[in-house]
Structures are given as C-alpha cells and as structure tokens.
Design a protein around this motif. Structure first.
Motif, PDB file in Angstrom:
ATOM      1  N   LEU A 195      19.635  45.427  39.447  1.00 47.61           N
ATOM      2  CA  LEU A 195      19.985  44.520  38.352  1.00 47.61           C
ATOM      3  C   LEU A 195      21.385  43.946  38.537  1.00 47.61           C
ATOM      4  CD1 LEU A 195      18.614  46.528  35.278  1.00 47.61           C
ATOM      5  CD2 LEU A 195      17.668  44.412  36.233  1.00 47.61           C
ATOM      6  N   LEU A 196      22.307  44.792  38.991  1.00 46.87           N
ATOM      7  CA  LEU A 196      23.683  44.341  39.216  1.00 46.87           C
ATOM      8  C   LEU A 196      23.750  43.281  40.311  1.00 46.87           C
ATOM      9  CD1 LEU A 196      26.727  44.486  38.860  1.00 46.87           C
ATOM     10  CD2 LEU A 196      26.756  46.578  40.246  1.00 46.87           C
ATOM     11  N   GLU A 197      23.044  43.515  41.402  1.00 52.85           N
ATOM     12  CA  GLU A 197      23.039  42.543  42.499  1.00 52.85           C
ATOM     13  C   GLU A 197      22.395  41.230  42.079  1.00 52.85           C
ATOM     14  OE1 GLU A 197      21.120  44.728  45.595  1.00 52.85           O
ATOM     15  OE2 GLU A 197      23.012  45.619  46.329  1.00 52.85           O
ATOM     16  N   LYS A 397      35.206  33.436  38.786  1.00 54.03           N
ATOM     17  CA  LYS A 397      35.844  34.227  39.844  1.00 54.03           C
ATOM     18  C   LYS A 397      36.205  35.611  39.318  1.00 54.03           C
ATOM     19  CE  LYS A 397      39.737  34.132  43.088  1.00 54.03           C
ATOM     20  NZ  LYS A 397      40.926  33.356  43.559  1.00 54.03           N
ATOM     21  N   ARG A 398      36.752  35.678  38.103  1.00 58.84           N
ATOM     22  CA  ARG A 398      37.094  36.966  37.514  1.00 58.84           C
ATOM     23  C   ARG A 398      35.837  37.770  37.182  1.00 58.84           C
ATOM     24  NH1 ARG A 398      39.186  36.165  32.758  1.00 58.84           N
ATOM     25  NH2 ARG A 398      39.272  33.881  32.739  1.00 58.84           N
ATOM     26  N   THR A 399      34.785  37.062  36.770  1.00 59.83           N
ATOM     27  CA  THR A 399      33.511  37.746  36.512  1.00 59.83           C
ATOM     28  C   THR A 399      33.010  38.430  37.774  1.00 59.83           C
ATOM     29  OG1 THR A 399      32.915  36.126  34.795  1.00 59.83           O
ATOM     30  CG2 THR A 399      31.136  37.438  35.743  1.00 59.83           C
ATOM     31  N   GLN A 400      33.031  37.712  38.885  1.00 57.58           N
ATOM     32  CA  GLN A 400      32.576  38.285  40.153  1.00 57.58           C
ATOM     33  C   GLN A 400      33.441  39.465  40.572  1.00 57.58           C
ATOM     34  OE1 GLN A 400      29.743  37.823  41.205  1.00 57.58           O
ATOM     35  NE2 GLN A 400      29.379  35.911  42.309  1.00 57.58           N
ATOM     36  N   SER A 401      34.744  39.370  40.298  1.00 57.20           N
ATOM     37  CA  SER A 401      35.649  40.471  40.658  1.00 57.20           C
ATOM     38  C   SER A 401      35.291  41.733  39.874  1.00 57.20           C
ATOM     39  CB  SER A 401      37.098  40.060  40.375  1.00 57.20           C
ATOM     40  OG  SER A 401      37.980  41.127  40.641  1.00 57.20           O
ATOM     41  N   TYR A 402      35.027  41.575  38.579  1.00 56.53           N
ATOM     42  CA  TYR A 402      34.653  42.735  37.756  1.00 56.53           C
ATOM     43  C   TYR A 402      33.289  43.286  38.173  1.00 56.53           C
ATOM     44  CZ  TYR A 402      38.531  41.611  34.605  1.00 56.53           C
ATOM     45  OH  TYR A 402      39.774  41.384  34.070  1.00 56.53           O
ATOM     46  N   LEU A 403      32.378  42.414  38.551  1.00 60.94           N
ATOM     47  CA  LEU A 403      31.060  42.871  39.010  1.00 60.94           C
ATOM     48  C   LEU A 403      31.183  43.651  40.314  1.00 60.94           C
ATOM     49  CD1 LEU A 403      28.853  39.729  38.232  1.00 60.94           C
ATOM     50  CD2 LEU A 403      28.880  41.902  36.989  1.00 60.94           C
ATOM     51  N   ALA A 404      32.100  43.183  41.187  1.00 61.92           N
ATOM     52  CA  ALA A 404      32.323  43.908  42.446  1.00 61.92           C
ATOM     53  C   ALA A 404      32.898  45.294  42.165  1.00 61.92           C
ATOM     54  CB  ALA A 404      33.265  43.101  43.346  1.00 61.92           C
ATOM     55  N   GLU A 405      33.804  45.366  41.187  1.00 60.90           N
ATOM     56  CA  GLU A 405      34.346  46.666  40.785  1.00 60.90           C
ATOM     57  C   GLU A 405      33.238  47.578  40.258  1.00 60.90           C
ATOM     58  OE1 GLU A 405      37.431  46.201  37.937  1.00 60.90           O
ATOM     59  OE2 GLU A 405      38.795  45.152  39.300  1.00 60.90           O
ATOM     60  N   GLN A 409      32.120  51.263  41.690  1.00 62.12           N
ATOM     61  CA  GLN A 409      32.083  52.461  40.849  1.00 62.12           C
ATOM     62  C   GLN A 409      30.696  53.096  40.838  1.00 62.12           C
ATOM     63  OE1 GLN A 409      34.693  53.767  39.803  1.00 62.12           O
ATOM     64  NE2 GLN A 409      36.197  52.102  39.813  1.00 62.12           N
ATOM     65  N   LEU A 410      29.660  52.257  40.934  1.00 63.04           N
ATOM     66  CA  LEU A 410      28.286  52.749  40.914  1.00 63.04           C
ATOM     67  C   LEU A 410      27.901  53.400  42.237  1.00 63.04           C
ATOM     68  CD1 LEU A 410      25.488  52.936  39.508  1.00 63.04           C
ATOM     69  CD2 LEU A 410      25.005  50.661  40.453  1.00 63.04           C
ATOM     70  N   VAL A 411      28.141  52.679  43.330  1.00 59.66           N
ATOM     71  CA  VAL A 411      27.657  53.121  44.634  1.00 59.66           C
ATOM     72  C   VAL A 411      28.550  54.214  45.236  1.00 59.66           C
ATOM     73  CG1 VAL A 411      27.206  52.383  47.017  1.00 59.66           C
ATOM     74  CG2 VAL A 411      26.565  50.895  45.093  1.00 59.66           C
ATOM     75  N   VAL A 412      29.869  54.025  45.122  1.00 58.89           N
ATOM     76  CA  VAL A 412      30.797  54.946  45.794  1.00 58.89           C
ATOM     77  C   VAL A 412      31.109  56.158  44.928  1.00 58.89           C
ATOM     78  CG1 VAL A 412      33.076  55.206  46.849  1.00 58.89           C
ATOM     79  CG2 VAL A 412      31.800  53.043  47.099  1.00 58.89           C
ATOM     80  N   TYR A 413      31.415  55.915  43.655  1.00 60.15           N
ATOM     81  CA  TYR A 413      31.914  57.000  42.810  1.00 60.15           C
ATOM     82  C   TYR A 413      30.892  57.511  41.800  1.00 60.15           C
ATOM     83  CZ  TYR A 413      36.295  55.280  44.752  1.00 60.15           C
ATOM     84  OH  TYR A 413      37.281  54.888  45.603  1.00 60.15           O
ATOM     85  N   LEU A 418      32.995  54.055  34.087  1.00 61.19           N
ATOM     86  CA  LEU A 418      33.781  53.001  34.716  1.00 61.19           C
ATOM     87  C   LEU A 418      32.922  51.778  35.026  1.00 61.19           C
ATOM     88  CD1 LEU A 418      36.033  55.110  37.112  1.00 61.19           C
ATOM     89  CD2 LEU A 418      36.585  54.182  34.854  1.00 61.19           C
ATOM     90  N   VAL A 419      31.656  52.014  35.379  1.00 63.81           N
ATOM     91  CA  VAL A 419      30.724  50.900  35.583  1.00 63.81           C
ATOM     92  C   VAL A 419      30.585  50.115  34.283  1.00 63.81           C
ATOM     93  CG1 VAL A 419      28.333  50.252  36.068  1.00 63.81           C
ATOM     94  CG2 VAL A 419      29.433  52.048  37.412  1.00 63.81           C
ATOM     95  N   ALA A 420      30.413  50.843  33.194  1.00 66.53           N
ATOM     96  CA  ALA A 420      30.242  50.199  31.884  1.00 66.53           C
ATOM     97  C   ALA A 420      31.460  49.369  31.501  1.00 66.53           C
ATOM     98  CB  ALA A 420      29.964  51.259  30.822  1.00 66.53           C
ATOM     99  N   GLU A 421      32.649  49.886  31.775  1.00 70.66           N
ATOM    100  CA  GLU A 421      33.873  49.165  31.426  1.00 70.66           C
ATOM    101  C   GLU A 421      34.015  47.889  32.259  1.00 70.66           C
ATOM    102  OE1 GLU A 421      37.583  48.090  29.786  1.00 70.66           O
ATOM    103  OE2 GLU A 421      35.837  49.232  29.094  1.00 70.66           O
ATOM    104  N   SER A 422      33.725  47.971  33.542  1.00 65.72           N
ATOM    105  CA  SER A 422      33.804  46.783  34.403  1.00 65.72           C
ATOM    106  C   SER A 422      32.802  45.722  33.961  1.00 65.72           C
ATOM    107  CB  SER A 422      33.562  47.164  35.862  1.00 65.72           C
ATOM    108  OG  SER A 422      34.599  47.994  36.358  1.00 65.72           O
ATOM    109  N   LEU A 423      31.612  46.160  33.556  1.00 66.25           N
ATOM    110  CA  LEU A 423      30.599  45.210  33.078  1.00 66.25           C
ATOM    111  C   LEU A 423      31.026  44.559  31.765  1.00 66.25           C
ATOM    112  CD1 LEU A 423      27.264  47.098  33.864  1.00 66.25           C
ATOM    113  CD2 LEU A 423      28.339  45.255  35.173  1.00 66.25           C
ATOM    114  N   ARG A 424      31.708  45.316  30.915  1.00 69.20           N
ATOM    115  CA  ARG A 424      32.204  44.748  29.658  1.00 69.20           C
ATOM    116  C   ARG A 424      33.235  43.654  29.941  1.00 69.20           C
ATOM    117  NH1 ARG A 424      36.445  44.904  26.398  1.00 69.20           N
ATOM    118  NH2 ARG A 424      37.589  46.314  27.795  1.00 69.20           N
TER     119      ARG A 424
END
Length: 454
Positions: A195-197, A397-405, A409-413, A418-424
């Motif tokens: 869904l994120l991708e 651009k900022r949206t994409q940056s937060y999505l990358a974060e 957070q999802l895949v690595v950590y 933290l995923v929820a906060e970045s999506l917010r």
C-alpha cells in the motif's frame, strides 16, 4: 461546508481601470442587499434577474444607471449574499459609485478577498482559487486550458485520490499498532508495504503532471549572451518571429537587457537579449555588461552565442565573464553565422556541452534550437495537464520525503509508531495543496497576489 462568519460587507471594482462600455462593481457580505437598495432607492429584483436601476448619491441625485443582479447565499461565488452593479465603464464614475458604497457601510475589499471568502466558505478549494488567478494571467492558450482544468477540479481530484489512499494506509498502520495481540503481524505481512509503495507511485505520477503545469504557468527564463556582433539580437528576433531587437554591424548596439515573452512549442519563454561581453571604457556599456552578467546568474537556460565565421572560442568568453555560473546542464553553445563558412567547417569540440549550429539571420537551424530548449525543460504537456505552482511541487516533494521515511521505518526498523508519524506528516504536506492544512500566512500570501475585485 459554509463558514459565513464574516460580519463585514466588502466592495470593489471588478473590471480593469480605464474607459469601457461597462464597469462592474461587486458587493459581498451580510449587508450587500441593504447597501444596494440604499444606492438605488428601490427593492432588488429576484435572484439572478438583471434589473435596471438608477444609482443615487446621498442627496438622491442620479450618478449613473445600469443593471443590478443579486446572488443570495449560499449559491454565489463567495457563498455570501452578492450583488453586482453593472454601470458605465470609466474611472471617475466607477470610483464615485464605489465611494458611495463605502459611505453606505461597505469596506474596500483587499486583493483576492472575494476568492478568499469563497475558499473559506467551502465554495472551492485552494487549488481552484489559485487557478482563477492563473487563468487571468495565462500567457498562452495551453496555459489557459490547463488553468480551466484546475479550476474545474482536475488537479484537486488527483490530489484527493492520493489523500484517500494515504488515509487508508494510515488506518491499516494504526490498526496494526492498536491490536498487537493478533496472531497476524500486519506490519510484516507485506500488505502495508504494498500500500505504501502504491501511494509513493501515485504521488510520483501527480508530480510529473504538476511539473508540466508549473512550466505552463511560470515558463522558462532563457538568456542570450555573447560578444558584440555575435548575432544575439538576430537570434532573439528569429526565435520571437518579429524584429524586436535592433540589429546593426556596429558593435555594442545592445546596451541594456531586452525581455521578450514568447511561446516555443507551447512552452512560455521569457527571452532576454543582453549587452555584448567585451572590455570597454564606455560607462553605459559597462553597466549593460554588469546587468547582462546578473541576468546570466538567474537564467534557467543560457544560450552562449559565438561567431563561427571568426573562429571564436566560446569557453574563453565564459571563463572571462561568468566562470562561476558555467553549468553544462543549463548552457547551450550556439555556433552562429554558419551560412558564412564552408559547409565542411566544424564547430569546436567542447566535451560535455550541448552545441547547436545556426544562422540566426537566415533562420537556419532555429527549429533545432527550439526543440533543444523545450527538451531542456522536459516540456511534454499531456492533454489533461493542469496548472501548478512551485508551492504544489514543494508540498509533493516533502510528501515523498515523509513517505520514504515511513518505508525505512517499516522495512528496516519495523517501528509501527514511527511509520504512523511519518504518514501523518505526509498527509499534512499533501493536504497543503488543496488547503486542508494551510497556515494563515500562506493563505494571505496566495490571495494577496490576486486582483482587487477577485
């Protein structure tokens, strides 16, 4: 959703200043009807009915006469009671009528205040409001068509579709956080990543269309530079299709910058001709060269013209005058006057720099240059391109940056919170485009750039 919190009634002249057959003054607010009735001395006609009325001063004397049309809330442009007065066009009578409306209790509208009230009252979102100004300022048919599409909600619809996907994704993440005791690990089963991708891809697609829309709105700043008599002014005339710059054999004819707005393959261009670059003791010419270098610093694209028939070295000229601004990505070398040399003559081999051979005077090779300019901008507008602004691209651009974060957070950590906060944060950034999340100072800056009366 209608706000209707404004207690004031605003008034402004809605037609451009000057003489004309008709001049329109617009009223909006809770006292619009009462003020119009006091001006005319009569009750208003039915909604959307053009009633002929005389416009009276404080002593009951006729100042002008014309049509009065009323639009009751919420079915008006601003969502408030709106009255339009259509009298004769002329600065004296228009300002006299406006002055009388202010005497009767209206206040002078600020730039863009009618559109801002429409936004605040839910009649349109921020993108649609901006599209009004962009439609008025459009410099080409393509830009006007794109502005209309934005005004009709094409851009907003694409953004809202992505926002819905993002909200849906946030719901899944929040559920995974709130119900950790479930046997299925929702953060690890691949569904949230998919869904994120998908959201990332959707934002990227909107970004691509928005870049084309930004080019349609803002165009490209193209500067022509070179030595005296290299053919800069002839090149400007060839690209513009008209003789805008003076062309002579006398060196130093152009002493100031000359701006010409043109359209190349549908792309709006601000083309700038500059003074010839050379050592000179002439004070006026020195100032022209200083201004030329300043234009070069700010150019999106620099066309460095040199005389092929004289065997000039364009890079020596560049190193002498603007070495700090040489960037192969925004520089095209123009070998001019190819009609004066043998057809077998070769241009200098300058690795890393784009090179185009032309004869500006004979208009040879000009179309190749036009194609190179539009290719440099990446300008390939689609039929459904919508108008866009720099702030829209910044928000995406900022949206994409937060999505990358969020993805990291999802895949690595594997950190759901933290995923929820970045999506917010991503949702907030994307919501800035349509005005769901917009600071008051941003709104003031946007609407302050509009016309008075709009």
């Amino acid at each position: 959703m209608t706000n209707l919190q404004h207690q004031t009634t605003i008034a402004a002249i809605a037609t451009p200043p000057g003489r004309g057959g008709v001049g329109v003054i617009r009223l909006s607010g809770p006292k619009a009807y009462a003020i119009a009735e006091a001006l005319t001395g009569k009750a208003l006609g039915p909604a959307r009915y053009a009633a002929f009325r005389q416009f009276l001063d404080a002593n009951g004397q006729v100042m002008d006469e014309g049509l009065v049309i009323c639009f009751p809330n919420p079915n008006s442009f601003t969502g408030e009671d709106v009255v339009e007065l259509q009298g004769h066009g002329g600065p004296v009578i228009q300002n006299t009528l406006l002055g009388r409306l202010l005497e009767l209790g209206a206040i002078a509208a600020k730039a863009g205040e009618f559109s801002m009230r429409a936004f605040e009252n839910g009649k349109m979102d921020l993108v649609q409001a901006e599209a009004i100004a962009d439609l008025i300022d459009a410099t080409s048919q393509a830009a006007a068509r794109s502005a209309v599409r934005s005004l009709q909600g094409a851009f907003s619809s694409k953004v809202n579709t992505v926002l819905e996907k993002l909200i849906h994704l946030r719901l899944h993440v929040e559920a995974a956080i709130d119900f950790p005791e479930e046997e299925i690990d929702f953060l690890a089963d691949g569904k949230i990543l998919a869904l994120l991708e998908d959201v990332q891809a959707s934002v990227g697609a909107v970004q691509q269309s928005a870049r084309q829309g930004q080019l349609l709105r803002e165009g490209l700043q193209v500067v022509i530079a070179g030595k005296p008599n290299a053919g800069k002014s002839s090149l400007l005339n060839a690209l513009a299709g008209v003789e805008r710059a003076i062309v002579t054999d006398i060196a130093g004819t152009t002493r100031d910058v000359l701006h010409e707005k043109i359209s190349l393959n549908g792309l709006p261009i601000t083309l700038t001709d500059t003074a010839g670059l050379r050592e000179t003791g002439d004070i006026v010419e020195k100032e022209g060269i200083r201004r030329a270098i300043k234009e070069i610093e700010n150019a999106d694209l620099l066309l460095l013209v040199y005389d092929l028939s004289q065997g000039e070295d364009p890079m020596h000229l560049a190193d002498t005058y603007f070495a700090n601004y040489i960037d192969p990505k925004r520089l095209i070398l123009i070998a001019n006057k190819c009609d004066l040399v043998d057809s077998e003559a070769k241009v200098a081999d300058l690795q890393g720099f784009r090179h185009i051979t032309v004869s500006a005077k004979q208009e040879m090779g000009v179309q190749s240059l036009v194609d190179a300019i539009t290719a440099h901008a990446g300008f390939q507008p689609e039929e459904d391109t919508f108008i866009a602004r720099t702030r829209h691209l910044d928000a995406m651009k900022r949206t994409q940056s937060y999505l990358a974060e969020a993805r990291e957070q999802l895949v690595v950590y594997h950190a759901g919170e933290l995923v929820a906060e970045s999506l917010r944060l991503a949702q907030n950034a994307l919501g800035e485009i349509t005005g769901d999340f917009s600071a008051d100072d941003l709104l003031g800056k946007i609407f302050g750039s509009f016309c008075i009366g709009k």
